[in-house]
Design a protein around this motif. Structure first.
Motif, PDB file in Angstrom:
ATOM      1  N   ASP A 245       0.728  -1.384  -0.133  1.00 42.08           N
ATOM      2  CA  ASP A 245       0.281  -0.380   0.067  1.00 42.08           C
ATOM      3  C   ASP A 245       0.815   1.164  -0.281  1.00 42.08           C
ATOM      4  O   ASP A 245       1.880   1.707   1.621  1.00 42.08           O
ATOM      5  CB  ASP A 245      -1.167  -0.467   1.278  1.00 42.08           C
ATOM      6  N   MET A 250       1.115   5.222   4.686  1.00 40.57           N
ATOM      7  CA  MET A 250       1.939   4.905   4.965  1.00 40.57           C
ATOM      8  C   MET A 250       2.699   5.746   4.566  1.00 40.57           C
ATOM      9  O   MET A 250       4.172   5.682   4.579  1.00 40.57           O
ATOM     10  CB  MET A 250       2.023   3.351   3.568  1.00 40.57           C
ATOM     11  N   SER A 287      -2.255   1.989  -5.060  1.00 43.60           N
ATOM     12  CA  SER A 287      -2.693   3.758  -4.038  1.00 43.60           C
ATOM     13  C   SER A 287      -4.166   3.542  -4.871  1.00 43.60           C
ATOM     14  O   SER A 287      -5.234   3.160  -4.543  1.00 43.60           O
ATOM     15  CB  SER A 287      -2.080   4.611  -3.852  1.00 43.60           C
ATOM     16  N   SER A 320      -5.833   5.116  -0.854  1.00 42.97           N
ATOM     17  CA  SER A 320      -5.993   3.476  -1.077  1.00 42.97           C
ATOM     18  C   SER A 320      -7.597   2.822  -2.314  1.00 42.97           C
ATOM     19  O   SER A 320      -7.625   3.639  -1.088  1.00 42.97           O
ATOM     20  CB  SER A 320      -5.035   2.331  -0.051  1.00 42.97           C
ATOM     21  N   TYR A 322      -8.756   0.336  -2.575  1.00 41.94           N
ATOM     22  CA  TYR A 322      -8.977  -0.700  -1.864  1.00 41.94           C
ATOM     23  C   TYR A 322      -9.837  -1.656  -3.138  1.00 41.94           C
ATOM     24  O   TYR A 322      -9.592  -2.785  -3.314  1.00 41.94           O
ATOM     25  CB  TYR A 322      -8.875  -1.557  -0.698  1.00 41.94           C
ATOM     26  N   THR A 343       0.254  -2.720   5.040  1.00 40.08           N
ATOM     27  CA  THR A 343      -0.679  -2.263   4.970  1.00 40.08           C
ATOM     28  C   THR A 343      -0.565  -1.136   6.623  1.00 40.08           C
ATOM     29  O   THR A 343      -0.066  -1.618   7.735  1.00 40.08           O
ATOM     30  CB  THR A 343      -2.051  -2.051   4.279  1.00 40.08           C
TER      31      THR A 343
END
Length: 443
Positions: A245, A250, A287, A320, A322, A343
């Motif tokens: 991630d 992050m 991302s 991000s 998902y 992540t």
């Protein structure tokens, strides 16, 4: 013109000059000192001229080189070596000012050494980069003084030297040998217990004391008229993907490195262990979209491919997506694989927003979510409280730490493995989790 640019007056010269000025002031009170002070000025001028002759009569007074690694290892101490050879026939004092890449923000770098006549000196210093990319060294400036120490002559070497900084390849050597061992717990690193057997058959061999009686092959025993057992080995050529991630969660820094760089360093080392265990290693980052992809393979060039891809991971730390990750995995990874997702989740709300996609991935693959403890909270939790405000801060810090454990339990509820780790222990914990999964044969 070059002569003027390379000539510098030392502090020692100015100290003497200040003393002479003081003597001139005293000469107003004691006139007999006046002629003596001018004599001192004459002596100083003579020694100054002599010092200039000593340093400039030889065209190449010294030779110097800066030796850097081919590439720097991100997050590790990298040694830079400077070699200085004195070609003067007298001992010299050198002041080394290396123009270090701006990323380090070191503005007071200075090394002072003495070198004997016609001698050589090796000087080393360490640099710890905290981001990947190209690092440009400027001039290697060396200021040489004779034993008189009135002036310095500047020499310049190795201008504009570029060294790339790659993910932490130094850790590869640290963990390389451990990948071959089946007894890693002896090193205090791997503490797991093997459950059952993996299903890949290796050979039939004669029974020896200590073999598991449950593995006796009765047909082979009857043919050989001796106890024979089946021997199994860890399943090989299984696909393992590391998903990184590179979103805003992050971006958080620990000890100079972002969580993203910790994840990249861990991915490099874990990929090496996976390939050494005869499995197939692959990576991708995401991302807003999924990119930086290396498909899981077991080729001799795979590690170099992964290293170059990790080096080139760039991000603006967007939010991000998902859902895009879930769709991409469903589309591109058809075989059941181990997916290790690096992540970070700080709250249960943050997890719940992404949980449907994680559950979707876990239906087809073995998913391990690696996320981070906020080690900065430990100082608040362990701190002795004296005020009401400090009590509030401590309670909130404990709440956040407790919520991290709740996240791990919530993932476990849906059959999703998790690793809650401190950034500095990330590589070790990720390797242990992979080895545990291999030992248990649950992939």
């Amino acid at each position: 013109m070059n002569f003027i640019k390379s000539l510098y007056l030392n502090n020692f010269f100015f100290y003497i000059l200040l003393g002479i000025i003081g003597l001139f002031i005293c000469a107003f009170i004691f006139p007999n000192l006046y002629n003596g002070v001018w004599f001192i000025v004459l002596v100083l001028s003579t020694f100054l001229g002599l010092d200039i002759l000593l340093l400039y009569l030889t065209r190449t007074g010294i030779e110097a080189t800066r030796k850097t690694p081919e590439k720097l290892s991100n997050g590790d101490l990298n040694q830079i070596q400077i070699t200085i050879k004195n070609q003067y026939t007298f001992p010299i004092s050198v002041k080394v000012i290396d123009e270090i890449p701006f990323q380090f923000q070191i503005r007071d770098f200075k090394i002072i050494k003495a070198i004997p006549a016609s001698g050589q000196k090796e000087i080393g210093y360490d640099l710890r980069p905290t981001e990947r990319g190209e690092y440009f060294f400027g001039n290697l400036n060396i200021y040489v003084s004779s034993p008189l120490k009135l002036i310095s002559r500047r020499f310049t070497f190795d201008k504009d030297q570029m060294v790339p900084t790659y993910p932490s390849f130094m850790q590869l050597k640290k963990y390389d040998l451990l990948a071959f061992s089946n007894n890693l717990y002896q090193y205090g690193i791997k503490k797991i217990r093997r459950i059952g057997h993996t299903m890949e058959f290796e050979q039939i061999k004669e029974y020896v004391q200590g073999d598991d009686l449950r593995t006796i092959n009765w047909k082979a025993t009857a043919k050989k008229n001796a106890l024979m057992v089946n021997q199994f080995q860890d399943e090989k050529s299984q696909s393992v993907y590391m998903a990184i991630d590179k979103g805003r969660v992050m971006q958080m820094p620990f000890d100079g490195l972002s969580l993203l760089d910790y994840a990249i360093n861990s991915t490099l080392v874990l990929s090496n262990v996976i390939l050494k265990k005869q499995d197939k290693a692959g990576i991708f980052a995401f991302s807003k979209k999924v990119e930086n992809r290396v498909f899981a393979e077991r080729r001799s060039s795979q590690m170099q491919k992964i290293l170059e891809t990790l080096y080139n991971i760039k991000t603006d730390f967007f939010e991000s997506d998902y859902s895009r990750l879930y769709v991409d995995i469903k589309k591109n990874i058809n075989q059941r694989s181990l997916i290790i997702l690096y992540t970070n989740f700080e709250t249960m709300d943050g997890l719940n927003r992404q949980l449907p996609y994680l559950k979707g991935i876990a239906k087809s693959h073995l998913l391990v979510v690696v996320f981070f403890q906020n080690t900065e909270l430990n100082s608040l939790i362990n701190k002795k409280t004296d005020t009401v405000q400090e009590i509030y801060d401590k309670v909130i810090a404990e709440k956040f730490m407790f919520e991290k454990r709740l996240i791990a339990n919530e993932l476990k509820k849906y059959g999703i493995h998790s690793v809650l780790t401190q950034p500095e222990n990330l590589t070790l914990d990720a390797i242990n989790k992979y080895l545990e999964i291999k030992a248990r044969g649950i992939l």
